[in-house]
Write an enzyme that holds these catalytic residues in place. Sequence first.
Site, PDB file in Angstrom:
ATOM      1  N   TYR A  69     -19.147  -3.224   3.468  1.00 35.95           N
ATOM      2  CA  TYR A  69     -18.367  -3.386   4.698  1.00 35.95           C
ATOM      3  C   TYR A  69     -18.871  -4.572   5.522  1.00 35.95           C
ATOM      4  CZ  TYR A  69     -15.590   0.620   3.625  1.00 35.95           C
ATOM      5  OH  TYR A  69     -14.702   1.443   2.986  1.00 35.95           O
ATOM      6  N   HIS A 121      -5.501   4.224   8.013  1.00 42.12           N
ATOM      7  CA  HIS A 121      -6.772   4.248   7.287  1.00 42.12           C
ATOM      8  C   HIS A 121      -7.955   3.802   8.130  1.00 42.12           C
ATOM      9  CE1 HIS A 121      -4.156   3.694   3.423  1.00 42.12           C
ATOM     10  NE2 HIS A 121      -4.102   4.924   3.904  1.00 42.12           N
ATOM     11  N   CYS A 151     -27.688   9.375  19.064  1.00 43.92           N
ATOM     12  CA  CYS A 151     -27.982  10.794  18.822  1.00 43.92           C
ATOM     13  C   CYS A 151     -28.839  10.961  17.579  1.00 43.92           C
ATOM     14  CB  CYS A 151     -26.673  11.594  18.678  1.00 43.92           C
ATOM     15  SG  CYS A 151     -25.906  11.407  17.053  1.00 43.92           S
ATOM     16  N   SER A 190       1.421  -2.201  -2.289  1.00 47.11           N
ATOM     17  CA  SER A 190       1.650  -1.904  -3.713  1.00 47.11           C
ATOM     18  C   SER A 190       2.103  -0.461  -3.896  1.00 47.11           C
ATOM     19  CB  SER A 190       0.349  -2.134  -4.494  1.00 47.11           C
ATOM     20  OG  SER A 190      -0.638  -1.223  -4.020  1.00 47.11           O
ATOM     21  N   ASN A 214       8.149  -8.071  -0.501  1.00 47.08           N
ATOM     22  CA  ASN A 214       6.967  -8.197  -1.356  1.00 47.08           C
ATOM     23  C   ASN A 214       7.259  -9.266  -2.406  1.00 47.08           C
ATOM     24  OD1 ASN A 214       4.854  -7.684  -3.299  1.00 47.08           O
ATOM     25  ND2 ASN A 214       4.615  -5.655  -2.351  1.00 47.08           N
ATOM     26  N   GLU A 216       6.161  -9.320  -5.277  1.00 46.74           N
ATOM     27  CA  GLU A 216       6.234  -8.649  -6.579  1.00 46.74           C
ATOM     28  C   GLU A 216       7.021  -7.346  -6.477  1.00 46.74           C
ATOM     29  OE1 GLU A 216       1.671 -10.087  -7.583  1.00 46.74           O
ATOM     30  OE2 GLU A 216       2.225  -7.974  -7.827  1.00 46.74           O
TER      31      GLU A 216
HETATM   32  C1  BV8 Z   1      -5.938  12.036   1.051  1.00 41.56           C
HETATM   33  C2  BV8 Z   1      -9.965   2.424   3.197  1.00 41.56           C
HETATM   34  C3  BV8 Z   1      -6.079  14.368   1.100  1.00 41.56           C
HETATM   35  C4  BV8 Z   1     -11.048   1.972   2.348  1.00 41.56           C
HETATM   36  C5  BV8 Z   1      -8.173   3.094   1.814  1.00 41.56           C
HETATM   37  C6  BV8 Z   1      -6.777  11.273  -7.653  1.00 41.56           C
HETATM   38  C7  BV8 Z   1      -8.121  11.336  -7.342  1.00 41.56           C
HETATM   39  C8  BV8 Z   1      -8.580  11.223  -6.025  1.00 41.56           C
HETATM   40  C9  BV8 Z   1      -7.658  11.037  -4.987  1.00 41.56           C
HETATM   41  C10 BV8 Z   1      -6.321  10.964  -5.311  1.00 41.56           C
HETATM   42  C11 BV8 Z   1      -5.871  11.072  -6.609  1.00 41.56           C
HETATM   43  N1  BV8 Z   1      -4.520  10.947  -6.599  1.00 41.56           N
HETATM   44  C12 BV8 Z   1      -4.101  10.768  -5.337  1.00 41.56           C
HETATM   45  C13 BV8 Z   1      -5.171  10.790  -4.533  1.00 41.56           C
HETATM   46  C14 BV8 Z   1      -5.130  10.662  -3.120  1.00 41.56           C
HETATM   47  C15 BV8 Z   1      -5.678   9.285  -2.740  1.00 41.56           C
HETATM   48  C16 BV8 Z   1      -4.865   8.215  -3.428  1.00 41.56           C
HETATM   49  O1  BV8 Z   1      -3.741   7.945  -3.042  1.00 41.56           O
HETATM   50  N2  BV8 Z   1      -5.455   7.589  -4.480  1.00 41.56           N
HETATM   51  C17 BV8 Z   1      -4.708   6.555  -5.196  1.00 41.56           C
HETATM   52  C18 BV8 Z   1      -5.662   5.412  -5.587  1.00 41.56           C
HETATM   53  C19 BV8 Z   1      -4.066   7.196  -6.420  1.00 41.56           C
HETATM   54  N3  BV8 Z   1      -5.484   9.212  -1.311  1.00 41.56           N
HETATM   55  C20 BV8 Z   1      -6.469   9.643  -0.508  1.00 41.56           C
HETATM   56  O2  BV8 Z   1      -7.537  10.041  -0.906  1.00 41.56           O
HETATM   57  C21 BV8 Z   1      -6.115   9.666   0.958  1.00 41.56           C
HETATM   58  N4  BV8 Z   1      -6.490  10.927   1.494  1.00 41.56           N
HETATM   59  O3  BV8 Z   1      -5.049  12.071   0.236  1.00 41.56           O
HETATM   60  O4  BV8 Z   1      -6.495  13.130   1.617  1.00 41.56           O
HETATM   61  C22 BV8 Z   1      -6.727  15.352   1.967  1.00 41.56           C
HETATM   62  C23 BV8 Z   1      -5.946  16.147   2.806  1.00 41.56           C
HETATM   63  C24 BV8 Z   1      -6.549  17.086   3.588  1.00 41.56           C
HETATM   64  C25 BV8 Z   1      -7.952  17.243   3.580  1.00 41.56           C
HETATM   65  C26 BV8 Z   1      -8.735  16.431   2.751  1.00 41.56           C
HETATM   66  C27 BV8 Z   1      -8.125  15.471   1.936  1.00 41.56           C
HETATM   67  C28 BV8 Z   1      -6.912   8.585   1.673  1.00 41.56           C
HETATM   68  C29 BV8 Z   1      -6.330   7.239   1.321  1.00 41.56           C
HETATM   69  C30 BV8 Z   1      -7.049   6.171   2.134  1.00 41.56           C
HETATM   70  C31 BV8 Z   1      -7.966   5.431   1.224  1.00 41.56           C
HETATM   71  N5  BV8 Z   1      -8.537   4.336   1.984  1.00 41.56           N
HETATM   72  N6  BV8 Z   1      -8.772   2.143   2.477  1.00 41.56           N
HETATM   73  C32 BV8 Z   1     -11.299   0.533   2.689  1.00 41.56           C
HETATM   74  O5  BV8 Z   1     -10.341  -0.226   2.964  1.00 41.56           O
HETATM   75  O6  BV8 Z   1     -12.481   0.182   2.640  1.00 41.56           O
HETATM   76  S1  BV8 Z   1      -6.915   2.682   0.778  1.00 41.56           S
HETATM   77  C33 BV8 Z   1      -6.799   0.997   0.522  1.00 41.56           C
HETATM   78  O7  BV8 Z   1      -5.588   0.828  -0.249  1.00 41.56           O
HETATM   79  C34 BV8 Z   1      -6.535   0.130   1.751  1.00 41.56           C
HETATM   80  O8  BV8 Z   1      -6.672   0.830   2.961  1.00 41.56           O
HETATM   81  C35 BV8 Z   1      -5.099  -0.330   1.602  1.00 41.56           C
HETATM   82  O9  BV8 Z   1      -4.458  -0.316   2.798  1.00 41.56           O
HETATM   83  C36 BV8 Z   1      -4.565   0.689   0.704  1.00 41.56           C
HETATM   84  C37 BV8 Z   1      -3.281   0.403   0.029  1.00 41.56           C
HETATM   85  O10 BV8 Z   1      -3.357  -0.867  -0.599  1.00 41.56           O
HETATM   86  P1  BV8 Z   1      -2.226  -1.937  -0.174  1.00 41.56           P
HETATM   87  O11 BV8 Z   1      -2.266  -2.079   1.302  1.00 41.56           O
HETATM   88  O12 BV8 Z   1      -0.930  -1.567  -0.784  1.00 41.56           O
HETATM   89  O13 BV8 Z   1      -2.798  -3.263  -0.802  1.00 41.56           O
HETATM   90  P2  BV8 Z   1      -2.752  -3.702  -2.334  1.00 41.56           P
HETATM   91  O14 BV8 Z   1      -3.799  -4.746  -2.519  1.00 41.56           O
HETATM   92  O15 BV8 Z   1      -2.772  -2.478  -3.199  1.00 41.56           O
HETATM   93  O16 BV8 Z   1      -1.316  -4.370  -2.514  1.00 41.56           O
HETATM   94  C38 BV8 Z   1      -1.037  -5.571  -1.834  1.00 41.56           C
HETATM   95  C39 BV8 Z   1       0.457  -5.797  -1.958  1.00 41.56           C
HETATM   96  O17 BV8 Z   1       0.795  -6.951  -1.178  1.00 41.56           O
HETATM   97  C40 BV8 Z   1       0.898  -6.087  -3.373  1.00 41.56           C
HETATM   98  O18 BV8 Z   1       2.075  -5.340  -3.648  1.00 41.56           O
HETATM   99  C41 BV8 Z   1       1.222  -7.593  -3.368  1.00 41.56           C
HETATM  100  O19 BV8 Z   1       2.311  -7.910  -4.215  1.00 41.56           O
HETATM  101  C42 BV8 Z   1       1.633  -7.778  -1.931  1.00 41.56           C
HETATM  102  N7  BV8 Z   1       1.455  -9.149  -1.419  1.00 41.56           N
HETATM  103  C43 BV8 Z   1       0.537 -10.072  -1.790  1.00 41.56           C
HETATM  104  N8  BV8 Z   1       0.710 -11.194  -1.041  1.00 41.56           N
HETATM  105  C44 BV8 Z   1       1.739 -10.966  -0.184  1.00 41.56           C
HETATM  106  C45 BV8 Z   1       2.215  -9.660  -0.413  1.00 41.56           C
HETATM  107  N9  BV8 Z   1       3.244  -9.135   0.285  1.00 41.56           N
HETATM  108  C46 BV8 Z   1       3.810  -9.911   1.221  1.00 41.56           C
HETATM  109  N10 BV8 Z   1       3.419 -11.183   1.511  1.00 41.56           N
HETATM  110  C47 BV8 Z   1       2.382 -11.729   0.826  1.00 41.56           C
HETATM  111  N11 BV8 Z   1       2.001 -12.981   1.110  1.00 41.56           N
HETATM  112 ZN    ZN Z   2     -24.016  10.235  17.493  1.00 38.96          ZN
END
Ligand code: BV8
Ligand code: ZN
Length: 240
Positions: A69, A121, A151, A190, A214, A216
């Site tokens: 981070y 997020h 703390c 994505s 997007n 893509e």
């Molecule tokens: C939850 C913080 C439940 C971190 C992020 C199997 C195993 C374990 C978990 C799961 C599983 N299946 C599903 C899950 C749930 C999981 C999940 O979805 N996993 C995925 C990978 C399958 N989700 C979670 O765990 C969520 N929590 O479900 O909790 C729960 C409920 C109750 C009690 C307890 C638990 C939590 C999800 C949050 C994860 N944290 N980030 C960090 O950043 O350090 S996610 C991370 O991906 C980022 O935050 C980001 O925002 C997010 C999504 O990515 P995108 O924003 O889409 O970015 P990406 O690079 O993928 O795509 C970019 C796009 O832009 C592309 O399409 C590209 O074409 C386009 N682009 C490029 N250039 C341009 C453009 N578009 C326009 N203009 C341009 N110029």
């Molecule tokens: Zn504290």
Amino acid sequence: MEDAKRIAGARERIFASAKLLVLTGAGISAESGVPTFRGSGGLWKNFRAEDLATPEAFERDPALVWEWYGWRREVLGGLSPNPAHFALADMERRGRGFTLVTQNVDGLHALAGSVNILELHGNIWRTRCPGCGVVALERELDLSSLPYCGCGALLRPDIVWFGEALPEDILRGALMALDSADVMLVVGTSAVVEPAASMALRARASGAYVIEVNPEETPLTGAVDLSIRGMAGELLSRLL
Ligand code: BV8
Ligand code: ZN
């Protein structure tokens, strides 16, 4: 370049809408120089981030997670919003039922002047204390050693990791907005991370006209009303 007719059509829908919902992902910050997660220069590529953006990783090796981070804060520190962020801030100022929901943690929407932002997020510039719960905005966090709260507990980034629930109030706000939106714009995601990925389908199921921007195709492309291939910076300036 997307043909002008489709953009004109999308523009008409947007300006006729009473409740416009916008969902953004990392792609909207790409033109600011922020590495996306799953693209070619993707963040996840170098750091096996699925192993780092988790509570287990933080438990196991907090120094490594804070190092990741810290590096991202360094990269982000010198970057600024791009025309796509500014176009959305303008749209908000025009009022009329505008809601911005973002998956991004980079803080660029706020820097561009957006005020009401639902950060699904969390935000890389904030820390959170698991001990006393205090959340602080710390743009100059000294990470030469692990950051501790007054703390005594070890601070963590105020970010939602995989397997963690999204902030209840923010998720509720986003779900309410998508149930009442008549137009939804999905920009630069994505559409793989839940629950954000399903929001467009949910909005459409309750009657919203959904437009995707997007360069893509994504899993959403076949399911939305209008998918426009192109970069957010150029397209949002033309759409809004
Ligand atoms: C939850 C913080 C439940 C971190 C992020 C199997 C195993 C374990 C978990 C799961 C599983 N299946 C599903 C899950 C749930 C999981 C999940 O979805 N996993 C995925 C990978 C399958 N989700 C979670 O765990 C969520 N929590 O479900 O909790 C729960 C409920 C109750 C009690 C307890 C638990 C939590 C999800 C949050 C994860 N944290 N980030 C960090 O950043 O350090 S996610 C991370 O991906 C980022 O935050 C980001 O925002 C997010 C999504 O990515 P995108 O924003 O889409 O970015 P990406 O690079 O993928 O795509 C970019 C796009 O832009 C592309 O399409 C590209 O074409 C386009 N682009 C490029 N250039 C341009 C453009 N578009 C326009 N203009 C341009 N110029
Ligand atoms: Zn504290």
